[in-house]
Design an enzyme around this catalytic site. Structure first.
Site, PDB file in Angstrom:
ATOM      1  N   TRP A 191       0.829  -1.212   0.000  1.00 44.54           N
ATOM      2  CA  TRP A 191       0.000   0.000   0.000  1.00 44.54           C
ATOM      3  C   TRP A 191       0.858   1.255   0.000  1.00 44.54           C
ATOM      4  CZ3 TRP A 191      -4.269  -1.166  -1.962  1.00 44.54           C
ATOM      5  CH2 TRP A 191      -4.964  -2.320  -1.612  1.00 44.54           C
ATOM      6  N   ASP A 235      -1.626   6.596   6.498  1.00 43.02           N
ATOM      7  CA  ASP A 235      -2.674   5.695   6.019  1.00 43.02           C
ATOM      8  C   ASP A 235      -2.926   4.715   7.166  1.00 43.02           C
ATOM      9  OD1 ASP A 235      -4.235   3.737   4.891  1.00 43.02           O
ATOM     10  OD2 ASP A 235      -2.868   3.291   3.226  1.00 43.02           O
ATOM     11  N   LYS A 237     -12.370  -1.838   6.991  1.00 39.98           N
ATOM     12  CA  LYS A 237     -11.624  -2.776   7.838  1.00 39.98           C
ATOM     13  C   LYS A 237     -12.036  -2.658   9.309  1.00 39.98           C
ATOM     14  CE  LYS A 237      -8.438  -3.179   4.208  1.00 39.98           C
ATOM     15  NZ  LYS A 237      -7.650  -2.349   3.306  1.00 39.98           N
TER      16      LYS A 237
HETATM   17  C1  LIG Z   1      -7.109  -1.902   2.222  1.00 38.71           C
HETATM   18  C2  LIG Z   1      -6.064  -0.862   2.253  1.00 38.71           C
HETATM   19  C3  LIG Z   1      -5.981   0.143   1.283  1.00 38.71           C
HETATM   20  C4  LIG Z   1      -6.897   0.189   0.093  1.00 38.71           C
HETATM   21  O1  LIG Z   1      -8.138   0.622   0.488  1.00 38.71           O
HETATM   22  P1  LIG Z   1      -9.304   0.916  -0.576  1.00 38.71           P
HETATM   23  O2  LIG Z   1     -10.345   1.511   0.301  1.00 38.71           O
HETATM   24  O3  LIG Z   1      -9.673  -0.384  -1.192  1.00 38.71           O
HETATM   25  O4  LIG Z   1      -8.786   1.871  -1.580  1.00 38.71           O
HETATM   26  C5  LIG Z   1      -4.993   1.105   1.417  1.00 38.71           C
HETATM   27  N1  LIG Z   1      -4.138   1.091   2.438  1.00 38.71           N
HETATM   28  C6  LIG Z   1      -4.183   0.130   3.389  1.00 38.71           C
HETATM   29  C7  LIG Z   1      -3.203   0.152   4.520  1.00 38.71           C
HETATM   30  C8  LIG Z   1      -5.138  -0.878   3.326  1.00 38.71           C
HETATM   31  O5  LIG Z   1      -5.183  -1.828   4.262  1.00 38.71           O
END
Ligand SMILES: *Cc1c(COP(=O)(O)O)cnc(C)c1O
Length: 356
Positions: A101, A168, A192
């Site tokens: 990511w 993030d 999540k």
């Molecule tokens: C799942 C995830 C993403 C991607 O998220 P989307 O909402 O599908 O764009 C980005 N960064 C991390 C750390 C993730 O776990």
């Protein structure tokens, strides 16, 4: 029968949240309308949105120098929206390169300005969190991924930098106490730990905005969303509502200290079991193990499929590793009961007896 849900995302939600969401689809708050058929500018939905935004702030203990936005496009859109709003063409932003990511965020940032790699764990396939960082003093910000969902590592300290911090937190938001006021911008897809897919939470400290010279398309400009109180256009009404229900649940259960206690308890049970069995091995450095996503493999590569079949036959879902990485991974988000981890551990012990 309900399955044991170790999915990485969209992921497990509390049973009562699902129940409340289901009821709202039929009749929202007994108003005689579904949550899916009310206008986003009605008092009904504005109340939902405002409560969700203020609960995010409350759980993170942030003051009014921060704004909470519910946006669309997922965390992936934030990979470009962050540099578009914060990184001038000739300026530099520092990025930590610790997983899939983070690498995607780096790729997007390069479209807008210069990227300096502050640290990288690429040399060992992102199986650890580096302790040494290099952050140029004039960096517009330092970006990192607090929890590497795919690789199974998590930062258990805050990187030192005298520049604005951007994180993030998609896969560990609301799972532990943190000094959130050290950050200038935090983003997370809700699917999540914070609700349903379709809503993206962005927490931004207002003083970092308005400093780049480029023209920013209206819908991508954080300042416009702040001014419109997250109602520039139609938000993901249902996903925002599910996020509100999830935040209420987190608060009711005891907030972030309790979420952290449960996460630690689940992770201790899982990793202690893992370390006691010859048939399995962890994939990352012990001190950097994620409390949310545990990655591991079978000692004998040929046993992987066998173990996955056993999990499947025992009503478990989400034990397989990320599609490009392979191996095994279990995600243990906020609402995963300890008893689910216990069932998994018992299966692993049983497997060890037979194949260890
Ligand atoms: C799942 C995830 C993403 C991607 O998220 P989307 O909402 O599908 O764009 C980005 N960064 C991390 C750390 C993730 O776990």
């Amino acid at each position: 029968m309900k399955m044991y849900n170790f999915n990485s995302g969209p992921a497990i939600l509390p049973a009562e949240v699902l129940q409340q969401a289901a009821e709202a689809v039929i009749d929202f708050n007994h108003i005689g309308l579904s949550i899916l058929e009310i206008g986003h500018r009605t008092e009904w939905f504005v109340n939902v949105l405002e409560e969700a935004r203020s609960l995010v702030k409350e759980l993170m203990q942030l003051d009014d120098s921060y704004e909470v936005l519910y946006l669309q496009g997922g965390a992936t859109q934030q990979f470009m929206q962050v540099p578009m709003n914060l990184l001038d063409e000739k300026a530099t932003a520092a990025y930590c390169d610790n997983g899939i990511w983070g690498a995607k965020a780096i790729k997007e940032a390069k479209l807008f300005g210069n990227v300096h790699i502050a640290c990288s764990s690429k040399d060992r396939e992102h199986t650890y969190i580096p302790r040494e960082l290099s952050v140029p003093q004039d960096s517009a910000y330092l970006h990192y991924t607090t929890n590497n969902t795919v690789e199974g590592t998590q930062w258990n300290f805050i990187p030192e930098a005298n520049v604005p911090l951007v994180a993030d937190m998609s896969s560990d938001i609301f799972s532990r106490e943190m000094p959130f006021s050290k950050y200038s911008l935090i983003y997370a897809g809700a699917q999540k730990n914070a609700g349903a897919a379709g809503a993206t939470i962005v927490v931004v400290k207002k003083d970092i905005l308005g400093k780049v010279s480029r023209a920013i398309p209206s819908i991508l400009n954080y300042s416009n969303h702040i001014e419109a109180k997250s109602l520039m256009n139609t938000p993901s009404v249902f996903a925002v509502y599910v996020s509100l229900l999830t935040l209420r649940w987190i608060k009711k259960e005891g907030g972030l200290p309790e979420m952290e206690r449960r996460a630690q308890e689940r992770a201790d049970l899982f990793y202690d079991t893992l370390d006691s069995l010859d048939a399995f091995m962890g994939k990352v450095d012990k001190r950097d193990r994620s409390l949310m996503n545990a990655t591991f493999t079978t000692q004998n590569p040929e046993h992987e499929k066998l173990f996955l079949d056993i999990c499947k036959n025992n009503g478990m879902v989400g034990v397989k590793g990320y599609r490009t990485v392979g191996g095994l991974r279990v995600s243990m988000y906020n609402s995963l009961p300890l008893s689910s981890v216990q069932v998994l551990c018992d299966l692993m012990k049983d497997f060890n007896e037979k194949h260890g």
